[in-house]
Design a protein around this motif. Structure first.
Motif, PDB file in Angstrom:
ATOM      1  N   ASN A   1       9.490   2.481   8.289  1.00  0.00           N
ATOM      2  CA  ASN A   1       8.703   3.679   8.051  1.00  0.00           C
ATOM      3  C   ASN A   1       8.185   3.679   6.619  1.00  0.00           C
ATOM      4  OD1 ASN A   1       9.494   5.462  10.622  1.00  0.00           O
ATOM      5  ND2 ASN A   1      11.322   4.412   9.891  1.00  0.00           N
ATOM      6  N   PHE A   2       6.864   3.660   6.461  1.00  0.00           N
ATOM      7  CA  PHE A   2       6.222   3.738   5.162  1.00  0.00           C
ATOM      8  C   PHE A   2       5.550   5.101   5.032  1.00  0.00           C
ATOM      9  CE2 PHE A   2       6.178  -0.788   6.242  1.00  0.00           C
ATOM     10  CZ  PHE A   2       6.629  -1.383   5.075  1.00  0.00           C
TER      11      PHE A   2
ATOM     12  N   ILE B   1       2.155   8.912   7.242  1.00  0.00           N
ATOM     13  CA  ILE B   1       3.331   8.090   7.515  1.00  0.00           C
ATOM     14  C   ILE B   1       2.907   6.961   8.434  1.00  0.00           C
ATOM     15  CG2 ILE B   1       5.619   7.995   8.589  1.00  0.00           C
ATOM     16  CD1 ILE B   1       6.000  10.905   7.811  1.00  0.00           C
ATOM     17  N   TYR B   2       3.305   5.762   8.085  1.00  0.00           N
ATOM     18  CA  TYR B   2       2.969   4.573   8.886  1.00  0.00           C
ATOM     19  C   TYR B   2       4.266   3.960   9.389  1.00  0.00           C
ATOM     20  CZ  TYR B   2       1.194  -0.151   9.916  1.00  0.00           C
ATOM     21  OH  TYR B   2       0.873  -1.344  10.521  1.00  0.00           O
TER      22      TYR B   2
ATOM     23  N   HIS C   1       0.795  -1.226   0.000  1.00  0.00           N
ATOM     24  CA  HIS C   1       0.000   0.000   0.000  1.00  0.00           C
ATOM     25  C   HIS C   1       0.829   1.278   0.000  1.00  0.00           C
ATOM     26  CE1 HIS C   1      -3.450  -2.570   0.829  1.00  0.00           C
ATOM     27  NE2 HIS C   1      -2.741  -3.141   1.792  1.00  0.00           N
ATOM     28  N   TYR C   2       2.169   1.157   0.124  1.00  0.00           N
ATOM     29  CA  TYR C   2       3.012   2.349   0.201  1.00  0.00           C
ATOM     30  C   TYR C   2       4.182   2.232  -0.769  1.00  0.00           C
ATOM     31  CZ  TYR C   2       0.470   3.327   4.510  1.00  0.00           C
ATOM     32  OH  TYR C   2      -0.522   3.581   5.439  1.00  0.00           O
ATOM     33  N   SER C   3       4.550   3.364  -1.362  1.00  0.00           N
ATOM     34  CA  SER C   3       5.631   3.365  -2.352  1.00  0.00           C
ATOM     35  C   SER C   3       6.945   3.893  -1.801  1.00  0.00           C
ATOM     36  CB  SER C   3       5.217   4.207  -3.569  1.00  0.00           C
ATOM     37  OG  SER C   3       4.920   5.540  -3.180  1.00  0.00           O
TER      38      SER C   3
END
Length: 301
Positions: A256-257, A263-264, A183-185
């Protein structure tokens, strides 16, 4: 888990006190009839070995049957581990003798191997010859060795777990990272350790491997940057790691995404080697039901 510095106070010697991993599958056999699992620990005088002696001695349904090491020969395993009462089990450097004794008693047994990559294959093979399963926690073991062990265990119909980490928290962190990676780039790993040995850590390398080859390219905007301040790229998909070393720091790993507007962060902290013991006890209980090799504690969760 990676080799870390664990501030635990116990006795010492002389004092009385997916990427290229082997393709393996979990298959079960009928549980052994014996209720008590005999456990042999290789690397018994290491910090993790002494802590494992304590954990096994307190665990329901298992007992320490042997302590193997080249140090502290003849000393009581309980006393070098800081137990008040001796276990009356001396540290030996003869694995064959201990395995033979367990085999003669026809008891269910497990060899826990904290040794070195160069000795793991022979240890597992020897344990299997006497009918004992193995739990291997040797973080620097090569995947080629894992593949060889997998072929051997399949042929011998003998259970073995090779665990890059025995920390349940670390496994959960890695599983959460895999889910988030779809889900994150943008993804970067930040880790801290109290000493500079083996950086980037095996934890960071494992995380980067796990979230690579999933069809995602991370940090595209500066993927080609060679600025040292941007950290080291692990793998081929752009995952960066930043390692911080300061005496007194807690051993910590975070992923860290980031995505549009958020930010997740996922984080796992380790305070001492006892974090590995719940995973070890779980592994000992489960591995006796196997008849082949599995790679990774997550298969038991």
């Amino acid at each position: 888990m990676v080799s870390l510095c664990y501030p635990i106070q116990i006795g010492t010697c002389g004092k009385i006190a997916r990427k290229n991993a082997a393709k393996v599958f979990c298959s079960m056999q009928t549980p052994p009839s014996q209720s008590t699992i005999k456990v042999v620990i290789i690397g018994a005088t290491k910090e993790i070995g002494r802590t494992a002696i304590l954990a096994v001695s307190k665990a329901r349904g298992m007992e320490l049957a042997g302590a193997i090491d080249s140090q502290c020969i003849g000393e009581d395993a309980g006393q070098i581990s800081g137990m008040e009462e001796p276990l009356e089990i001396p540290v030996l450097n003869d694995l064959t003798m201990v395995l033979g004794s367990i085999a003669q008693s026809r008891a269910t047994g497990v060899v826990v191997d904290f040794s070195e990559p160069s000795t793991v294959y022979d240890n597992v093979k020897q344990a299997a010859a006497f009918g004992l399963s193995s739990v291997v926690y040797v973080p620097k073991i090569e995947l080629d060795t894992v593949a060889e062990l997998s072929a051997f265990c399949e042929k011998a119909s003998m259970g073995c777990l090779v665990a890059p980490t025995l920390s349940i928290g670390s496994v959960l962190l890695q599983q959460a990272a895999i889910q988030a990676s779809f889900h994150y780039s943008n993804a970067e790993i930040v880790e801290s350790r109290p000493n500079p040995s083996d950086l980037p850590s095996q934890d960071a390398i494992q995380i980067a491997n796990n979230i690579s080859d999933l069809g995602q390219i991370y940090n595209r905007e500066d993927m080609e940057s060679d600025n040292p301040a941007r950290g080291q790229i692990l793998g081929e998909d752009g995952v960066r790691v930043h390692s911080m070393v300061l005496p007194g720091l807690t051993s910590s790993t975070s992923i860290n995404f980031s995505g549009p507007g958020e930010i997740y962060t996922i984080r796992h902290d380790v305070t001492n080697v006892q974090c590995l013991m719940p995973g070890l006890i779980l592994a000992v209980r489960k591995v006796v039901r196997l008849k082949n090799l599995i790679y990774g504690l997550e298969k038991f969760l």
